[in-house]
Design a protein around this motif. Structure first.
Motif, mmCIF file in Angstrom:
data_model
loop_
_atom_site.group_PDB
_atom_site.id
_atom_site.type_symbol
_atom_site.label_atom_id
_atom_site.label_comp_id
_atom_site.label_asym_id
_atom_site.label_seq_id
_atom_site.Cartn_x
_atom_site.Cartn_y
_atom_site.Cartn_z
ATOM 1 N N GLY A 53 0.815 -1.213 0.000
ATOM 2 C CA GLY A 53 0.000 0.000 0.000
ATOM 3 C C GLY A 53 0.846 1.260 0.000
ATOM 4 N N ARG A 54 1.912 1.261 0.799
ATOM 5 C CA ARG A 54 2.804 2.425 0.820
ATOM 6 C C ARG A 54 3.505 2.591 -0.522
ATOM 7 N N ALA A 99 1.503 7.227 -6.595
ATOM 8 C CA ALA A 99 0.170 7.720 -6.953
ATOM 9 C C ALA A 99 0.241 8.917 -7.891
ATOM 10 N N ASP A 100 1.267 9.744 -7.735
ATOM 11 C CA ASP A 100 1.357 10.959 -8.546
ATOM 12 C C ASP A 100 1.628 10.667 -10.012
ATOM 13 N N ASP A 101 2.165 9.475 -10.309
ATOM 14 C CA ASP A 101 2.404 9.144 -11.714
ATOM 15 C C ASP A 101 1.356 8.166 -12.239
ATOM 16 N N GLY A 102 0.172 8.248 -11.636
ATOM 17 C CA GLY A 102 -0.943 7.429 -12.101
ATOM 18 C C GLY A 102 -0.828 5.962 -11.735
ATOM 19 N N ARG A 107 -7.980 -1.148 3.856
ATOM 20 C CA ARG A 107 -7.266 -0.209 4.723
ATOM 21 C C ARG A 107 -5.758 -0.431 4.615
ATOM 22 N N ASN A 108 -5.358 -1.682 4.627
ATOM 23 C CA ASN A 108 -3.923 -1.972 4.541
ATOM 24 C C ASN A 108 -3.325 -1.483 3.226
#
Length: 292
Positions: free
Chosen positions: A24-25, A31-34, A69-70
């Motif tokens: 998840g981390r 996340a910023d690069d899609g 959540r994890n």
């Protein structure tokens, strides 16, 4: 990821959720690069006793809420039932519940991780099943007979696990190798903890190291010095028609990089493929083929 790997398989019981949190981390960091095209999948069903009565919607939702959540996601890309009993795989109610979870947006898709070819074929017949995860390696050839063709015909993904037969196919073990007491290669050789097919693919250890020595010699004679036995074993898996992805484990960055490099191995020659079949037929088929 730097080597081009985009598919990450985890489970809610790996590290009691810690593995999901690490994945998840990782997803959040990209996340910023899609998301960089990453697919993160998890498994559920082993947080309780593996009895049919526990495979119900109430538990599915609780397990998946924890996994979401994890992983830090609203919708899980793919969830797999984690080697459930055959009765669960054969039950219409299982797939009714999973279809509802897709409709609700909890999961985008679902599949089944299985122990046997019979279980795989049962799951493949279900129209909502998108993937089947199964043990497939140079010491476990039975899925080639029916499972891979059936999956291809049904457009079901095949996720090949245990591609190195718990490390046997790396060629690094011998009679003197000692595994830690907490390692399943020590405590599950008799299948007392879970299906013995998960440990060395069900191959007796002494038989396995002898067959692995033959495999290593085959790699050297047909592929040369630039491909390791482990890379040859992984390449053998991903080059099988119908296989979608292969999920080798790694205990270090170096192992992860070496595993990823198996994706660069060119088409395997017939001499190698025929040799794999010969080792299996001669040394392993009688003990392995009828069981899984």
């Amino acid at each position: 990821a730097e080597a081009g790997v985009t598919f990450y398989d985890t489970a809610d019981v790996y590290g009691d959720g810690r593995s999901e949190q690490i994945v998840g981390r990782f997803l959040a960091d990209h996340a910023d690069d899609g998301g960089a095209g990453f697919t993160a999948v998890t498994k559920m069903g082993r947080r309780m006793d593996q009895v049919p009565a526990n495979y119900v919607m109430t538990n599915f939702r609780a397990w998946l809420d924890r996994s979401r959540r994890n992983l830090g996601v609203d919708t899980i890309d793919l969830v797999q039932l984690h080697c459930p009993p055959s009765e669960v795989i054969d039950d219409d109610a299982t797939y009714d519940a999973l279809d509802e979870l897709v409709t609700d947006g909890v999961i985008a898709a679902y599949g089944v991780s299985v122990e046997t070819c019979a279980q795989a074929l049962s799951a493949i017949r279900r129209p909502g099943v998108q993937s089947v995860q199964i043990i497939l390696n140079a010491f476990r050839l039975k899925p080639l007979d029916e499972v891979l063709p059936a999956a291809a015909a049904a457009d079901v993904a095949i996720i090949a696990r245990v591609p190195l037969a718990s490390g046997l196919l790396s060629g690094r073990y011998d009679d003197s190798t000692v595994f830690a007491a907490a390692d399943h290669r020590t405590y599950n050789r008799d299948g007392s903890a879970f299906d013995v097919g998960e440990t060395f693919s069900g191959v007796d250890y002494r038989t396995g190291i002898a067959a692995a020595a033959e495999f290593t010699a085959l790699v050297r004679s047909t592929l040369g010095p630039d491909v390791t036995p482990a890379q040859a074993a992984i390449a053998w898996c991903w080059q099988q028609p119908g296989v979608t992805t292969v999920i080798p484990g790694a205990r270090s960055t170096a192992q992860a990089s070496a595993n990823a490099a198996a994706g660069l191995v060119g088409p395997l020659p017939d001499a190698f493929l025929d040799g794999v079949r010969a080792i299996y037929d001669r040394d392993l088929r009688e003990a392995i083929h009828p069981r899984w």
